[in-house]
Enzyme design. Structure first.
Site, PDB file in Angstrom:
ATOM      1  N   HIS A   1      -1.197  -2.267   9.809  1.00  0.00           N
ATOM      2  CA  HIS A   1      -0.102  -1.359   9.494  1.00  0.00           C
ATOM      3  C   HIS A   1      -0.576   0.082   9.334  1.00  0.00           C
ATOM      4  O   HIS A   1      -1.659   0.356   8.830  1.00  0.00           O
ATOM      5  CB  HIS A   1       0.596  -1.801   8.209  1.00  0.00           C
ATOM      6  CG  HIS A   1      -0.339  -1.906   7.031  1.00  0.00           C
ATOM      7  ND1 HIS A   1      -0.592  -0.850   6.198  1.00  0.00           N
ATOM      8  CD2 HIS A   1      -1.084  -2.939   6.580  1.00  0.00           C
ATOM      9  CE1 HIS A   1      -1.445  -1.226   5.257  1.00  0.00           C
ATOM     10  NE2 HIS A   1      -1.762  -2.485   5.477  1.00  0.00           N
ATOM     11  N   ASP A   2       0.249   1.000   9.823  1.00  0.00           N
ATOM     12  CA  ASP A   2       0.078   2.443   9.632  1.00  0.00           C
ATOM     13  C   ASP A   2      -1.150   3.006  10.332  1.00  0.00           C
ATOM     14  O   ASP A   2      -1.591   4.113  10.015  1.00  0.00           O
ATOM     15  CB  ASP A   2       0.033   2.800   8.135  1.00  0.00           C
ATOM     16  CG  ASP A   2       1.282   2.345   7.403  1.00  0.00           C
ATOM     17  OD1 ASP A   2       2.356   2.913   7.686  1.00  0.00           O
ATOM     18  OD2 ASP A   2       1.209   1.422   6.576  1.00  0.00           O
TER      19      ASP A   2
ATOM     20  N   GLY B   1      -5.692  -1.232   7.554  1.00  0.00           N
ATOM     21  CA  GLY B   1      -4.536  -0.343   7.502  1.00  0.00           C
ATOM     22  C   GLY B   1      -4.899   1.124   7.391  1.00  0.00           C
ATOM     23  O   GLY B   1      -5.998   1.499   6.972  1.00  0.00           O
TER      24      GLY B   1
END
Length: 261
Positions: A118-119, A136
Site C-alpha cells: 500500500h501507498d 508500504g
C-alpha cells in the site's frame, strides 16, 4: 473481448479491445484501458486503474485491500500506467489514507511473485525481478532495476537509475544513479552500465562518479560532502537531484563500502 468464462462486474469500465481470458475476475469500480491483456485467474479488485497495452499474467491480484491494520476501508485506488507488464502471481495492494493510492508507472516490468504494498509509488521504466518485495509507503524513481529477492523496508526511497543487486535488504534510502550491494547494503559504484544504455554521455557519467567520490570515498559526513559538492561542482540537473535527494532523505542514505583488507 467478452469472455463468457470470465466474471466482469457490470460497474467495471473496460475498453472494447481488452482481452480477458477465462476465469479472470474483474470487480466493481475498475477501469482498464485499450489493448490490455488480462490472463486467466487474474483478480482485479475495486479501485484498479489500469492503463493501455498492459499485460497481466495468471495468478496476479491487483488492488486488493492493503495488509495494514490501520486501514479502515477508505476509498483508495491502485494506478498502473501504460505498457506495463505484470508477471505471474504479482500482488499490488491499493492505498490507505496516507497517500490514497498505490502507483506503478509506465513501461514497467514487474516479474513473478513480486509484491508492491500500500501507498508505494513506482516510477516509469522500472524492472523488478522475481520476488522483489516492497513494504508500504515506498517511493521508487524512474529506471530503477531491482534484482531478484530484494526486500525494501517501509518508508524507504530509491532514487532514479539505481541498481540494487539480488538478495538485498534495503533499510536505508538508495541515492540516484548508484549500484547498491553487500550486507549491510552499501554504495559500490555508480550504475555506469545502465546509464550508458540510456544514453548518458561519458562526460556526464564522470560527473556523477566525481560527485559520489566526494560523498562516499573521502571520509566526509553527508553534510560536509553536500557542501563541498555544491561549492565545487558545476550546477547540473544531476548534481542538484543528488543533493536534493540527500537533503530530503527521512531514513538516511545507505553507507559506503569500505574494505577491511
Amino acid at each position: 473481448m467478452n469472455q463468457p468464462l470470465a466474471y466482469v462486474h457490470p460497474g467495471a469500465k473496460i475498453a472494447k479491445n481488452v482481452v480477458i481470458e477465462p476465469f479472470a475476475v474483474i470487480h466493481n469500480n475498475v477501469v482498464i484501458g485499450d489493448g490490455t491483456w488480462i490472463g486467466s485467474n487474474v483478480t482485479i479488485m475495486e479501485g484498479a486503474r489500469i492503463g493501455k497495452n498492459c499485460n497481466i499474467f495468471p495468478g496476479s491480484v491487483i488492488s486488493a485491500p492493503p495488509q495494514d491494520l490501520k486501514y479502515q476501508g477508505e476509498d483508495t485506488i491502485t494506478e498502473i500506467g501504460d505498457n506495463t507488464t505484470i508477471r505471474e502471481c504479482v500482488t499490488i495492494n491499493r492505498g490507505t489514507s496516507d497517500r490514497m493510492k498505490t502507483v506503478v508507472g509506465n513501461n514497467c516490468l514487474i516479474m513473478a511473485y513480486s509484491h508492491i504494498a500500500h501507498d508505494c509509488v513506482v516510477g516509469n521504466n522500472c524492472i523488478f525481478s522475481n520476488n522483489t518485495t516492497l513494504a508500504g509507503h515506498i517511493t521508487v524513481g524512474d529506471y530503477v532495476v531491482m534484482a531478484g529477492m530484494t526486500a525494501v523496508h517501509q518508508f524507504c526511497t530509491v532514487g532514479s537509475h539505481a541498481f540494487v543487486t539480488g538478495g538485498s535488504l534495503v533499510r536505508k534510502d538508495v541515492p540516484p544513479y548508484v549500484k547498491a550491494a553487500r550486507e549491510p547494503l552499501s554504495y559500490v559504484g555508480i550504475n555506469s552500465v545502465g546509464l550508458r544504455r540510456r544514453g548518458f554521455s561519458a562526460e556526464k557519467i564522470r560527473e556523477i562518479q566525481n560527485i559520489y567520490r566526494i560523498l562516499y570515498q573521502q571520509n566526509y559526513n553527508n553534510t560536509q560532502a553536500s557542501n563541498i559538492i555544491e561549492a565545487e561542482m558545476e550546477a547540473t540537473p544531476e548534481r542538484d537531484e543528488i543533493l536534493q535527494f540527500i537533503k530530503d532523505s527521512q531514513r538516511g542514505i545507505m553507507k559506503g563500502y569500505f574494505s577491511s583488507n
